[in-house]
Design a protein around this motif. Structure first.
Motif, PDB file in Angstrom:
ATOM      1  N   ALA A   9      -1.874   4.152   2.076  1.00 48.05           N
ATOM      2  CA  ALA A   9      -1.548   4.676   0.710  1.00 48.05           C
ATOM      3  C   ALA A   9      -1.037   6.088   0.567  1.00 48.05           C
ATOM      4  O   ALA A   9      -0.284   6.667  -0.255  1.00 48.05           O
ATOM      5  CB  ALA A   9      -2.521   4.281  -0.372  1.00 48.05           C
ATOM      6  N   LEU A  10      -1.900   6.903   1.359  1.00 48.76           N
ATOM      7  CA  LEU A  10      -1.496   8.554   1.560  1.00 48.76           C
ATOM      8  C   LEU A  10      -0.490   8.672   1.772  1.00 48.76           C
ATOM      9  O   LEU A  10       0.428   9.636   1.482  1.00 48.76           O
ATOM     10  CB  LEU A  10      -2.751   9.348   2.320  1.00 48.76           C
ATOM     11  N   GLY A  40       1.129   4.054  -3.099  1.00 51.65           N
ATOM     12  CA  GLY A  40       1.060   5.567  -3.019  1.00 51.65           C
ATOM     13  C   GLY A  40       2.325   6.109  -3.571  1.00 51.65           C
ATOM     14  O   GLY A  40       2.274   7.354  -4.056  1.00 51.65           O
ATOM     15  N   LEU A  90       0.990  -1.206  -0.121  1.00 56.17           N
ATOM     16  CA  LEU A  90      -0.018   0.038   0.063  1.00 56.17           C
ATOM     17  C   LEU A  90       0.821   1.248   0.094  1.00 56.17           C
ATOM     18  O   LEU A  90       0.649   2.166  -0.754  1.00 56.17           O
ATOM     19  CB  LEU A  90      -0.943   0.078   1.218  1.00 56.17           C
ATOM     20  N   ARG A 110      -6.738   1.592   4.821  1.00 56.83           N
ATOM     21  CA  ARG A 110      -5.774   1.109   3.954  1.00 56.83           C
ATOM     22  C   ARG A 110      -5.575   2.509   3.174  1.00 56.83           C
ATOM     23  O   ARG A 110      -4.511   2.737   2.630  1.00 56.83           O
ATOM     24  CB  ARG A 110      -6.459   0.029   3.035  1.00 56.83           C
ATOM     25  N   HIS A 111      -6.519   3.338   2.846  1.00 51.19           N
ATOM     26  CA  HIS A 111      -6.442   4.536   2.121  1.00 51.19           C
ATOM     27  C   HIS A 111      -5.199   5.641   2.782  1.00 51.19           C
ATOM     28  O   HIS A 111      -4.885   6.275   2.232  1.00 51.19           O
ATOM     29  CB  HIS A 111      -7.713   5.413   1.913  1.00 51.19           C
ATOM     30  N   TRP A 112      -5.227   5.397   4.139  1.00 53.90           N
ATOM     31  CA  TRP A 112      -4.188   6.272   4.892  1.00 53.90           C
ATOM     32  C   TRP A 112      -2.963   5.813   4.684  1.00 53.90           C
ATOM     33  O   TRP A 112      -2.124   6.716   4.781  1.00 53.90           O
ATOM     34  CB  TRP A 112      -4.926   6.368   6.477  1.00 53.90           C
TER      35      TRP A 112
END
Length: 242
Positions: free
Chosen positions: A133-134, A79, A75, A129-131
């Motif tokens: 990747a960020l 990103g 992840l 998961r988005h955090w």
């Protein structure tokens, strides 16, 4: 073939950078570059440091393979792969000196503050998961501008109080992937001198010796010493950007 003095300085620089990187997981270029950039021209020193750093990261990955957290690392990498090309575009179209200095101030202040904190934080709840990747995107973007891709993920891990093995297992593959991607972009934009490959071959014994001793030291130091080592290296890296 380099002369004796140059050979000695090359070996010392690579050994020191590899040892620190084997211990902490990053900062090869910050340590080795202090010598190499005084011995070689930047067009020769930078590709050499990148190639050596990839060698160190490969050694670290093998030595720490049982601790690697592949799901989280992938992840971060996804990103980061988005952030690096944006950074390359900014480098070509924008004066990034102010951005580098500003990031250096933030990193140095964070490291100095955390070094003075009397207690460690504890790991919080799992993040989305988005955090993750960020965080990887930020690492790739900043890494492309400052050659420090591991700074943001390392700070994030420190803020969450991750144990040293968990932190290395998460961040190590990310740093390796960003460095491979960066050197691929570099090779695509310029022809590397054959002397870079000669210097790399000469430095291999120092590279692997430093990496091995650094990994051994990593396994032997406790959590507190490891954390302080990482924070000191972040402080030095931030000051170097300023």
């Amino acid at each position: 073939m380099p002369d004796v003095t140059t050979l000695a300085l090359l070996s010392v620089a690579v050994f020191a950078g590899a040892f620190v990187s084997g211990l902490s997981g990053f900062a090869f270029s910050a340590v080795a570059g202090a010598i190499l950039l005084r011995v070689f021209q930047p067009l020769e020193a930078v590709p050499l440091m990148m190639a050596c750093s990839i060698g160190v990261q490969a050694t670290n990955l093998w030595a720490l393979r049982r601790s690697i957290r592949w799901e989280g690392s992938l992840l971060l990498i996804v990103g980061g792969l988005i952030g690096v090309p944006i950074a390359v575009s900014l480098l070509q179209s924008t004066d990034t000196h102010l951005l580098r200095r500003g990031f250096g101030v933030i990193v140095a202040l964070y490291a100095a503050y955390m070094l003075l904190r009397p207690t460690l934080v504890t790991a919080g709840e799992a993040v989305g998961r988005h955090w993750v990747a960020l965080i990887g995107f930020g690492g790739g973007l900043v890494g492309g501008l400052t050659a420090m891709p591991g700074a943001i993920p390392t700070i994030w891990c420190d803020m969450r109080g991750m144990p040293k093995s968990e932190q290395r297992g998460l961040v190590q593959p990310f740093i390796a992937a960003m460095q491979v991607f960066a050197i691929a972009l570099l090779v695509g934009h310029q022809d590397l001198s054959s002397k870079v490959f000669v210097d790399l071959a000469v430095s291999l014994p120092a590279l692997f010796a430093g990496s091995a001793l650094g990994v051994i030291a990593f396994h032997r130091v406790n959590e507190t010493v490891f954390r302080k080592t990482v924070l000191v290296l972040l402080l030095v890296s931030g000051i170097s950007l300023i």
